[in-house]
Every structure is written in C-alpha cells, then in structure tokens.
Motif scaffolding. Structure first.
Motif, short mmCIF file in Angstrom:
data_model
loop_
_atom_site.label_atom_id
_atom_site.label_comp_id
_atom_site.label_asym_id
_atom_site.label_seq_id
_atom_site.Cartn_x
_atom_site.Cartn_y
_atom_site.Cartn_z
N SER A 110 -33.80 -11.39 -9.77
CA SER A 110 -33.74 -9.99 -10.15
C SER A 110 -33.45 -9.88 -11.65
O SER A 110 -32.56 -10.55 -12.17
N PRO A 137 -26.78 -4.18 -1.63
CA PRO A 137 -27.99 -4.91 -2.06
C PRO A 137 -29.29 -4.13 -1.87
O PRO A 137 -30.31 -4.52 -2.44
N ALA A 138 -29.28 -3.06 -1.09
CA ALA A 138 -30.51 -2.34 -0.78
C ALA A 138 -30.73 -1.16 -1.72
O ALA A 138 -29.78 -0.57 -2.23
N LYS A 139 -32.00 -0.81 -1.93
CA LYS A 139 -32.34 0.34 -2.77
C LYS A 139 -31.74 1.63 -2.22
O LYS A 139 -31.27 2.49 -2.97
N TYR A 196 -27.59 -11.73 -5.37
CA TYR A 196 -28.93 -12.31 -5.25
C TYR A 196 -29.18 -12.80 -3.83
O TYR A 196 -30.26 -12.58 -3.25
N ARG A 235 -27.72 -11.77 -1.00
CA ARG A 235 -27.82 -10.65 -0.06
C ARG A 235 -29.13 -9.88 -0.22
O ARG A 235 -29.71 -9.41 0.75
N ARG A 236 -29.60 -9.76 -1.46
CA ARG A 236 -30.91 -9.12 -1.66
C ARG A 236 -32.01 -9.96 -1.04
O ARG A 236 -33.00 -9.43 -0.52
N LEU A 286 -33.04 -9.29 2.56
CA LEU A 286 -33.77 -8.06 2.83
C LEU A 286 -35.25 -8.24 2.50
O LEU A 286 -35.61 -9.07 1.66
N GLU A 317 -38.55 -7.64 0.51
CA GLU A 317 -38.61 -7.46 -0.94
C GLU A 317 -38.77 -5.99 -1.33
O GLU A 317 -38.28 -5.55 -2.36
N GLU A 354 -37.37 -3.53 0.15
CA GLU A 354 -36.13 -2.80 0.41
C GLU A 354 -34.99 -3.25 -0.49
O GLU A 354 -34.00 -2.53 -0.66
N ALA A 355 -35.09 -4.45 -1.06
CA ALA A 355 -34.01 -4.98 -1.90
C ALA A 355 -33.96 -4.25 -3.23
O ALA A 355 -35.00 -3.91 -3.81
#
Length: 293
Positions: free
Chosen positions: A8, A58-60, A115, A117-118, A121, A123, A125-126
């Motif tokens: 990221s 971690p989520a958007k 990183y 935790r993302r 998910l 890709e 949604e992260a």
C-alpha cells in the motif's frame, strides 16, 4: 493474499517518513537541519496514530479519508504519553534515542499489521490511498451540490482547523521561546542508574561512573570535566566536550584513586568555555580507599 499484491502506498510513505526522520536525527551532519524538528513532529503526532488506525480499520468502508485523518491525530496524541510512560519505567529512561527507537518500532509494527490485515480482504475492499482519488473525493465533498451548505461549511472548517493546528504547532516547536539558560550535569552509578555509586576502593583500583551533560544554553557550548580527589586533579579522567543547544553527552568516566584514606571527597567539576577557574557545575562522592593487600 497479502503476498500477491503490491504494498500500500500510504504504508510505504509512513515507513519512508520513519526512516528519513531517523536519518535526520541520528546523522550529525543533518541533525542541525530545521527539517529535523518538523519530521519529529510528524513521527510523534501523526504517524503512530495513522499506522494504528490502518491496523484497526483495514477496510475502505470502515472510515472515510477525513475521519481516518482525524482519528490518526487523536490516537497519536493518546499513544505518545503511553509510550513515554513505558520508557520512564525502563532502564533507558525518557531520552531522545530511546524515544525515537520506540516510536519507530511501534509505527513500523502497526504498518506491518495493517498490511497483513488488508491482505486478508479482497483487493477491492481493502483500504488504499490513491492521491488523485483522495483529491477528487475531498473536492466532491466540499463542492458538490448534493450536500447541504451546512455540511460543506463544516467540512471546510474541519480541514482548515487541522491545517491550522499543524501549522501552529510546527511554528511553536520550530521557534520556541527562550527559557532559562542552564546546563544539566549528573552522574550515574552501576547499570547507569541514580545511586549505587562505587565508594569502596583498594589503592590503585580503577573506578567508573557514568557522567552526563545536557546543554540548555540556547547556543553551542564547550565544556571541560575535571575529576579531583581531595582537590588533586586526576588527569586521566579529564574530558573536553562540545555540544550544540539541546544536545546531550553521556559516557563512562574512569578514575583511579591515588591516595589512601577514609571519607575522601571525589569531585566531578564541570567548567564552561567562559570560566576556566570556577566550576560551572559540581558533584561529588565520598569514598574510602584502603591500602593494597
């Protein structure tokens, strides 16, 4: 999975800021730069909270950009005293290098967790940072007609408040008001702690204490440390130290008592550059030296 996607960009920037800050603080050539102060502000008041926010959310969909930034400031302000409190009860104490190390390790560790935790998910949604998308999103939140005029005003005020707070804090720290001019001078015993000083010697036996100096004179200073036993100078213990403002020096100082006696005064005298005959600061221990068997 985390290993199948690119790092990221926001986490890379955070890690990069941490490494750059360490370089500007630890490298002598760069440590006097004005950037050192501003990088220090960022690593204390924003980066730890941002990395922790990334690890927790971690989520958007968890937070939008403005909420994430505001929470990052709030968490950083909460984290800083907790990290300082932990160091206060450690053997390192609250000092520049231990503080820098602790903040750096904490921030990088939270980045690694974020990183990971993302990566769990999908890709899509992260959370990730696209600077173009952030700009367009912020512009839309402020300028689009779908939101009420009140919402736009609140959003603008929030952004301006954050920017004003950062600017004010940077100015205050970068241009501090001069306080009292003084120099800290201290000695530490075994294990670099206050107390437990060596006081019993056999004649000819070497002793060691840790001596520290911190310059708060608001200008560079040249110091001389002179160790004296019963007013007799011990030349092997003499030290010449030059320090910039707010810089510190802490090193072991060795001495060998040449005299036999009880309750003898071992003095640690600090002279500054303007007065070579009268000590600027002085400390002493009472020691006993017995004849060699």
């Amino acid at each position: 999975m985390a290993g199948n996607r690119q790092l990221s960009m926001d986490l890379l920037l955070v890690a990069g800021f941490v490494f750059i800050t360490n370089i500007f603080i630890l490298v002598p050539v760069l440590s006097d730069s004005f950037l050192r102060t501003y990088l220090g502000i960022i690593i204390v008041l924003f980066l730890p909270g941002y990395a922790l926010t990334g690890a927790i959310f971690p989520a958007k969909k968890d937070l939008d950009g403005i909420e994430r930034a505001a929470i990052s400031f709030g968490l950083s302000i909460s984290i800083a005293p907790l990290l300082g409190l932990g160091l206060n009860y450690s053997s390192w104490g609250i000092r520049e290098i231990p503080l820098l190390t602790e903040f750096s390790i904490f921030t990088l560790l939270m980045c690694a967790i974020a990183y990971y935790r993302r990566g769990l998910l999908p890709e899509t949604e992260a959370f990730g940072v696209s600077f173009k998308r952030c700009y367009l999103s912020m512009k839309a939140r402020i300028l689009e007609k779908t939101e009420s005029k009140t919402d736009k005003v609140i959003a603008v005020i929030l952004v301006l408040s954050i920017l004003a707070s950062m600017g004010s804090l940077a100015y205050i720290i970068g241009n501090p008001k001069e306080g009292e001019h003084f120099t800290e001078f201290y000695i530490l015993g075994n294990n670099s702690k206050i107390g437990d000083y060596p006081t019993e010697f056999v004649q000819g036996e070497k002793g060691t204490v840790t001596v520290g100096i911190i310059n708060h004179e608001y200008r560079p200073m040249d110091y001389t440390i002179d160790v004296r036993l019963e007013n007799r100078s011990l030349p092997e213990s003499k030290k010449q130290i030059s320090l910039g403002n707010n810089m510190s020096w802490e090193q072991p100082v060795n001495f060998t008592p040449p005299l036999e006696g009880k309750n003898m005064k071992l003095e640690f005298l600090l002279f500054n550059e303007t007065e070579k005959t009268i000590p600027y600061r002085n400390l002493h221990l009472w020691i006993n030296v017995t004849e060699e068997a």
